[in-house]
Design an enzyme around this catalytic site. Structure first.
Site, PDB file in Angstrom:
ATOM      1  N   ASP A   1       0.837  -1.196   0.000  1.00  0.00           N
ATOM      2  CA  ASP A   1       0.000   0.000   0.000  1.00  0.00           C
ATOM      3  C   ASP A   1       0.873   1.248   0.000  1.00  0.00           C
ATOM      4  O   ASP A   1       1.804   1.359   0.792  1.00  0.00           O
ATOM      5  CB  ASP A   1      -0.914   0.007   1.229  1.00  0.00           C
ATOM      6  CG  ASP A   1      -1.811   1.232   1.252  1.00  0.00           C
ATOM      7  OD1 ASP A   1      -2.832   1.231   0.539  1.00  0.00           O
ATOM      8  OD2 ASP A   1      -1.487   2.192   1.974  1.00  0.00           O
TER       9      ASP A   1
ATOM     10  N   TYR B   1       2.866  10.304   0.045  1.00  0.00           N
ATOM     11  CA  TYR B   1       3.942   9.801   0.891  1.00  0.00           C
ATOM     12  C   TYR B   1       5.283  10.162   0.241  1.00  0.00           C
ATOM     13  O   TYR B   1       5.745   9.506  -0.687  1.00  0.00           O
ATOM     14  CB  TYR B   1       3.856   8.284   1.067  1.00  0.00           C
ATOM     15  CG  TYR B   1       2.570   7.780   1.675  1.00  0.00           C
ATOM     16  CD1 TYR B   1       1.712   8.624   2.383  1.00  0.00           C
ATOM     17  CD2 TYR B   1       2.202   6.445   1.541  1.00  0.00           C
ATOM     18  CE1 TYR B   1       0.531   8.147   2.937  1.00  0.00           C
ATOM     19  CE2 TYR B   1       1.024   5.963   2.101  1.00  0.00           C
ATOM     20  CZ  TYR B   1       0.192   6.817   2.792  1.00  0.00           C
ATOM     21  OH  TYR B   1      -0.979   6.329   3.338  1.00  0.00           O
TER      22      TYR B   1
ATOM     23  N   TYR C   1      -5.157   0.618   8.994  1.00  0.00           N
ATOM     24  CA  TYR C   1      -3.820   1.224   9.005  1.00  0.00           C
ATOM     25  C   TYR C   1      -3.447   1.669  10.415  1.00  0.00           C
ATOM     26  O   TYR C   1      -4.302   1.881  11.261  1.00  0.00           O
ATOM     27  CB  TYR C   1      -3.681   2.334   7.964  1.00  0.00           C
ATOM     28  CG  TYR C   1      -4.378   3.655   8.185  1.00  0.00           C
ATOM     29  CD1 TYR C   1      -3.857   4.625   9.037  1.00  0.00           C
ATOM     30  CD2 TYR C   1      -5.517   3.992   7.440  1.00  0.00           C
ATOM     31  CE1 TYR C   1      -4.458   5.861   9.184  1.00  0.00           C
ATOM     32  CE2 TYR C   1      -6.125   5.234   7.567  1.00  0.00           C
ATOM     33  CZ  TYR C   1      -5.592   6.161   8.447  1.00  0.00           C
ATOM     34  OH  TYR C   1      -6.192   7.400   8.589  1.00  0.00           O
TER      35      TYR C   1
ATOM     36  N   LEU D   1      -0.265  -0.868  14.796  1.00  0.00           N
ATOM     37  CA  LEU D   1       0.671  -0.779  15.924  1.00  0.00           C
ATOM     38  C   LEU D   1       0.718   0.640  16.493  1.00  0.00           C
ATOM     39  O   LEU D   1       1.559   0.944  17.335  1.00  0.00           O
ATOM     40  CB  LEU D   1       2.069  -1.228  15.491  1.00  0.00           C
ATOM     41  CG  LEU D   1       2.182  -2.697  15.074  1.00  0.00           C
ATOM     42  CD1 LEU D   1       3.579  -3.007  14.539  1.00  0.00           C
ATOM     43  CD2 LEU D   1       1.824  -3.627  16.223  1.00  0.00           C
TER      44      LEU D   1
ATOM     45  N   ARG E   1       4.773  11.775  15.533  1.00  0.00           N
ATOM     46  CA  ARG E   1       4.539  11.406  16.922  1.00  0.00           C
ATOM     47  C   ARG E   1       4.926  12.497  17.912  1.00  0.00           C
ATOM     48  O   ARG E   1       4.512  12.454  19.082  1.00  0.00           O
ATOM     49  CB  ARG E   1       5.302  10.108  17.230  1.00  0.00           C
ATOM     50  CG  ARG E   1       4.789   8.924  16.438  1.00  0.00           C
ATOM     51  CD  ARG E   1       5.682   7.702  16.581  1.00  0.00           C
ATOM     52  NE  ARG E   1       6.976   7.891  15.928  1.00  0.00           N
ATOM     53  CZ  ARG E   1       7.898   6.951  15.835  1.00  0.00           C
ATOM     54  NH1 ARG E   1       7.675   5.763  16.361  1.00  0.00           N
ATOM     55  NH2 ARG E   1       9.042   7.187  15.204  1.00  0.00           N
TER      56      ARG E   1
ATOM     57  N   GLY F   1       4.008  -1.033   8.356  1.00  0.00           N
ATOM     58  CA  GLY F   1       5.219  -0.515   7.731  1.00  0.00           C
ATOM     59  C   GLY F   1       6.469  -1.143   8.308  1.00  0.00           C
ATOM     60  O   GLY F   1       6.442  -1.785   9.366  1.00  0.00           O
ATOM     61  N   ALA F   2       7.570  -0.974   7.610  1.00  0.00           N
ATOM     62  CA  ALA F   2       8.867  -1.467   8.082  1.00  0.00           C
ATOM     63  C   ALA F   2       9.959  -0.610   7.465  1.00  0.00           C
ATOM     64  O   ALA F   2       9.888  -0.255   6.289  1.00  0.00           O
ATOM     65  CB  ALA F   2       9.067  -2.931   7.699  1.00  0.00           C
ATOM     66  N   ARG F   3      10.959  -0.293   8.254  1.00  0.00           N
ATOM     67  CA  ARG F   3      12.071   0.510   7.762  1.00  0.00           C
ATOM     68  C   ARG F   3      13.170  -0.346   7.137  1.00  0.00           C
ATOM     69  O   ARG F   3      13.989   0.154   6.377  1.00  0.00           O
ATOM     70  CB  ARG F   3      12.681   1.317   8.914  1.00  0.00           C
ATOM     71  CG  ARG F   3      11.807   2.457   9.404  1.00  0.00           C
ATOM     72  CD  ARG F   3      12.502   3.155  10.564  1.00  0.00           C
ATOM     73  NE  ARG F   3      11.786   4.322  11.022  1.00  0.00           N
ATOM     74  CZ  ARG F   3      11.900   5.540  10.503  1.00  0.00           C
ATOM     75  NH1 ARG F   3      12.687   5.725   9.478  1.00  0.00           N
ATOM     76  NH2 ARG F   3      11.225   6.551  10.999  1.00  0.00           N
TER      77      ARG F   3
ATOM     78  N   GLN G   1      12.588  -5.733  10.276  1.00  0.00           N
ATOM     79  CA  GLN G   1      11.245  -5.380  10.732  1.00  0.00           C
ATOM     80  C   GLN G   1      10.180  -6.013   9.846  1.00  0.00           C
ATOM     81  O   GLN G   1       9.155  -6.500  10.328  1.00  0.00           O
ATOM     82  CB  GLN G   1      11.079  -3.863  10.749  1.00  0.00           C
ATOM     83  CG  GLN G   1      11.878  -3.160  11.834  1.00  0.00           C
ATOM     84  CD  GLN G   1      11.690  -1.650  11.806  1.00  0.00           C
ATOM     85  OE1 GLN G   1      10.977  -1.120  10.965  1.00  0.00           O
ATOM     86  NE2 GLN G   1      12.343  -0.962  12.725  1.00  0.00           N
TER      87      GLN G   1
END
Length: 333
Positions: free
Chosen positions: A52, A57, A220, A223, A244, A296-298, A302
């Protein structure tokens, strides 16, 4: 991995779907492009075939990264989910003002929710070019545009379906009433909405509507921007570019409450030799109406951990225990 059809669309998505918001470096403190490509490839190797993304973005960067990551993969084995309706590049402002932001170079930008037909056609062509593909599996309006009638927006997307540029139509951040209005013009496959253990308001109306009308829910931030990983500490510092830094759920007092809840379910995770994140994802996917969790993952590590959440088995008694402990959180309604 498990796969589910999005509504009646014929598009089957992996229930863990790679969310590439962070891959664009947008409102998340940045990321490395090569790491993002590697993360998507690592997820794909473990069965995460759905990705996605959205033009907003990283102002196109996320879509370009996704395009790079899927290059060389069998196209019919990958589901590309992207969006339209948020413009930062209009010569003159049009639509409903969304918010102010910055691009990845730090330049100020005004973002508008704009889903007029001619804009959608342009956006689709731009997304196809950045993604390096000739069709989009699921095309979603990113946010409602109050300046454009819903039927006008959906008629334009229906034309893209007829042209073979889009396989299925979805919405994002739509209410149940807005979904019903859109359905008068085009069949919807899904609604992508925020949902997590500490953000469950869609259970009131969106979930019942989707269950009744066989629409997929793409959750979405399951986490909650990392809050539910157990790795966030009260008062933790975030860069100014990180969403954040000002998010109300990251106030020290709420982080303290969430961590106390996570401590209650930590022994369950440890008994299964899995992470808290994996238990949280499994609980999320077990909730009524939730079809897909966007995660998501960096980096590849992850991404691998996210994909392996599907290896975690939770009994009905364990799910009930988690929900009971969660309901003690005063803001988890």
């Amino acid at each position: 991995m498990e796969y589910k059809e999005l509504g009646n669309s014929g598009v089957r998505a992996s229930v863990i779907t790679f969310g590439s918001w962070a891959a664009g470096g947008w409102m998340w403190g940045g990321t490395e492009q090569n790491d993002a490509v590697g993360a998507i490839r690592a997820a794909y190797d473990l069965g995460v075939t759905s990705i996605d993304t959205a033009p907003i973005y990283g102002m196109g960067l996320s879509e370009e990264i996704v395009g790079q990551a899927i290059k060389g993969l069998p196209r019919d084995k990958v589901q590309v989910l992207t969006k339209f309706g948020m413009r930062w590049d209009l010569p003159t402002p049009q639509g409903d003002f969304g918010f102010k932001t910055k691009d990845n170079s730090g330049h100020d930008l005004d973002v508008y929710k704009y889903a007029a037909p001619e804009s959608i056609i342009r956006e689709c062509e731009d997304s196809l070019r950045r993604l390096g593909t000739d069709y989009i599996d699921l095309y979603q309006i990113h946010w409602p545009d109050v300046t454009t009638p819903i039927d006008a927006t959906m008629e334009a997307v229906a034309k893209l379906v007829q042209q073979g540029k889009v396989r299925a139509v979805g919405v994002s951040n739509y209410s149940a009433a807005q979904m019903a209005e859109a359905e008068k013009t085009v069949p919807l496959a899904s609604n992508q909405v925020p949902y997590s253990m500490v953000r469950r308001n869609i259970e009131k109306d969106v979930v019942p509507y989707c269950l009744e009308h066989n629409k997929a829910i793409l959750a979405y931030s399951p986490l909650q921007l990392g809050l539910l990983t157990g790795k966030i500490k009260p008062g933790q510092h975030f860069d100014a570019s990180d969403l954040r830094a000002t998010h109300p759920l990251f106030k020290p007092e709420f982080v303290t409450r969430v961590n106390a809840f996570l401590d209650q379910i930590r022994p369950l995770a440890e008994s299964k030799n899995v992470s808290l994140s994996q238990v949280v994802l499994r609980w999320t996917l077990a909730q009524p109406g939730i079809t897909v969790a966007l995660v998501g993952a960096r980096n590849a590590e992850q991404a691998t951990q996210n994909a392996k959440a599907m290896d975690v088995k939770l009994s009905s008694e364990e799910l009930d225990y988690i929900t009971k402990e969660l309901n003690k959180l005063p803001t988890a309604g």
